[in-house]
Design an enzyme around this catalytic site. Structure first.
Site, PDB file in Angstrom:
ATOM      1  N   ASN A   1       1.030 -15.399  -6.458  1.00 49.64           N
ATOM      2  CA  ASN A   1       1.059 -16.336  -5.731  1.00 49.64           C
ATOM      3  C   ASN A   1      -0.188 -16.230  -4.442  1.00 49.64           C
ATOM      4  O   ASN A   1      -0.697 -14.785  -3.765  1.00 49.64           O
ATOM      5  CB  ASN A   1       2.293 -16.580  -4.547  1.00 49.64           C
TER       6      ASN A   1
ATOM      7  N   GLY B   1       1.888 -20.106  -1.077  1.00 51.80           N
ATOM      8  CA  GLY B   1       3.640 -18.890  -0.987  1.00 51.80           C
ATOM      9  C   GLY B   1       3.520 -17.537  -1.562  1.00 51.80           C
ATOM     10  O   GLY B   1       4.567 -17.026  -1.759  1.00 51.80           O
TER      11      GLY B   1
ATOM     12  N   ASP C   1      10.973  -5.429  -8.033  1.00 45.92           N
ATOM     13  CA  ASP C   1      11.050  -6.430  -7.113  1.00 45.92           C
ATOM     14  C   ASP C   1      12.550  -5.992  -6.673  1.00 45.92           C
ATOM     15  O   ASP C   1      13.386  -6.411  -6.743  1.00 45.92           O
ATOM     16  CB  ASP C   1      10.585  -7.744  -6.994  1.00 45.92           C
TER      17      ASP C   1
ATOM     18  N   HIS D   1       3.761 -11.319 -10.612  1.00 45.82           N
ATOM     19  CA  HIS D   1       4.750 -10.675 -10.691  1.00 45.82           C
ATOM     20  C   HIS D   1       5.108 -11.440 -11.999  1.00 45.82           C
ATOM     21  O   HIS D   1       4.217 -11.670 -12.634  1.00 45.82           O
ATOM     22  CB  HIS D   1       5.683 -11.978  -9.582  1.00 45.82           C
TER      23      HIS D   1
ATOM     24  N   HIS E   1      -0.358  -9.015  -5.796  1.00 43.30           N
ATOM     25  CA  HIS E   1       0.455  -8.083  -6.110  1.00 43.30           C
ATOM     26  C   HIS E   1       0.984 -10.028  -7.588  1.00 43.30           C
ATOM     27  O   HIS E   1       0.644 -11.087  -7.217  1.00 43.30           O
ATOM     28  CB  HIS E   1       2.036  -8.260  -5.858  1.00 43.30           C
TER      29      HIS E   1
ATOM     30  N   CYS F   1       1.100  -1.080   0.206  1.00 43.28           N
ATOM     31  CA  CYS F   1      -0.156   0.436   0.200  1.00 43.28           C
ATOM     32  C   CYS F   1       1.093   0.641   0.522  1.00 43.28           C
ATOM     33  O   CYS F   1       0.740   3.015  -1.044  1.00 43.28           O
ATOM     34  CB  CYS F   1      -1.008   0.043   1.143  1.00 43.28           C
TER      35      CYS F   1
HETATM   36  P1  5GP Z   1       5.168 -13.396  -2.866  1.00 43.13           P
HETATM   37  O1  5GP Z   1       5.987 -14.515  -2.571  1.00 43.13           O
HETATM   38  O2  5GP Z   1       4.441 -12.854  -1.914  1.00 43.13           O
HETATM   39  O3  5GP Z   1       4.452 -13.851  -3.447  1.00 43.13           O
HETATM   40  O4  5GP Z   1       6.016 -12.050  -3.413  1.00 43.13           O
HETATM   41  C1  5GP Z   1       6.478 -11.450  -2.719  1.00 43.13           C
HETATM   42  C2  5GP Z   1       7.861 -10.485  -3.292  1.00 43.13           C
HETATM   43  O5  5GP Z   1       7.924  -8.639  -3.107  1.00 43.13           O
HETATM   44  C3  5GP Z   1       9.532 -11.233  -3.269  1.00 43.13           C
HETATM   45  O6  5GP Z   1       9.624 -11.635  -4.985  1.00 43.13           O
HETATM   46  C4  5GP Z   1      10.024  -9.614  -2.542  1.00 43.13           C
HETATM   47  O7  5GP Z   1      10.295  -9.974  -3.265  1.00 43.13           O
HETATM   48  C5  5GP Z   1       8.517  -8.583  -2.707  1.00 43.13           C
HETATM   49  N1  5GP Z   1       9.362  -7.933  -2.034  1.00 43.13           N
HETATM   50  C6  5GP Z   1       9.131  -7.877  -0.692  1.00 43.13           C
HETATM   51  N2  5GP Z   1       9.275  -6.874  -0.049  1.00 43.13           N
HETATM   52  C7  5GP Z   1       9.393  -5.748  -0.965  1.00 43.13           C
HETATM   53  C8  5GP Z   1       9.461  -4.212  -0.455  1.00 43.13           C
HETATM   54  O8  5GP Z   1      10.049  -3.555   0.314  1.00 43.13           O
HETATM   55  N3  5GP Z   1       9.842  -3.909  -1.460  1.00 43.13           N
HETATM   56  C9  5GP Z   1      10.364  -4.888  -3.153  1.00 43.13           C
HETATM   57  N4  5GP Z   1      10.694  -3.694  -3.877  1.00 43.13           N
HETATM   58  N5  5GP Z   1       9.617  -5.285  -3.212  1.00 43.13           N
HETATM   59  C10 5GP Z   1       9.873  -6.926  -1.914  1.00 43.13           C
HETATM   60 ZN    ZN Z   2      -2.169  -3.377   1.148  1.00 43.00          ZN
END
Ligand code: 5GP
Ligand code: ZN
Length: 114
Positions: free
Chosen positions: A86, A92, A29, A101, A99, A6
């Site tokens: 995810n 995961g 990321d 990817h 979000h 957010c």
């Molecule tokens: P998830 O596992 O929830 O699908 O993916 C979370 C993604 O967010 C991960 O690939 C991680 O590297 C990325 N991520 C986590 N915290 C931050 C952040 O503060 N800034 C950015 N740009 N990416 C983040």
């Molecule tokens: Zn949020």
């Protein structure tokens, strides 16, 4: 609510936006797993896909429209890309804000299962 995505999506924490419109934001990321690794998020908070009612599924179309625009803008629409969402613990998901990817910039392995 203390949600990092957010804050990033709404400019409370500065980040280099790859793309932004009224409802969607996209940024790199922090831990890329491909030469291009962009996260596309709605500015409004939804914890996961399971948090989106069928009545407001428009947000999913908004995300997909943004991805198409980003692919064109960043120059990987022709070579292709992979989108991953995810959802929840078994999916995961680590950050509880929807979000997608977007991975690109190389020939990715055939299937990601873990
Ligand atoms: P998830 O596992 O929830 O699908 O993916 C979370 C993604 O967010 C991960 O690939 C991680 O590297 C990325 N991520 C986590 N915290 C931050 C952040 O503060 N800034 C950015 N740009 N990416 C983040
Ligand atoms: Zn949020």
């Amino acid at each position: 609510m203390d949600c990092i995505f957010c804050k990033l999506a709404n400019g409370e924490i500065p980040t280099n936006m790859v793309y932004e419109d009224e409802r969607i934001a996209a940024f790199k990321d922090v831990n890329p797993v491909a030469p291009v690794h962009i996260l596309v998020v709605p500015k409004k908070h939804y914890s996961s896909l399971e948090d989106v009612d069928f009545e407001n599924m428009d947000v999913i179309i908004d995300i997909h429209k943004a991805i198409r625009k980003i692919a064109e803008q960043e120059g990987f629409s022709k070579n292709g890309y992979r989108i991953i969402n995810n959802c929840g613990k078994d999916g995961g998901q680590e950050v509880p804000h929807i979000h997608y990817h977007v991975l690109a910039g190389k020939q990715l392995t055939k299937l990601v299962t873990d």
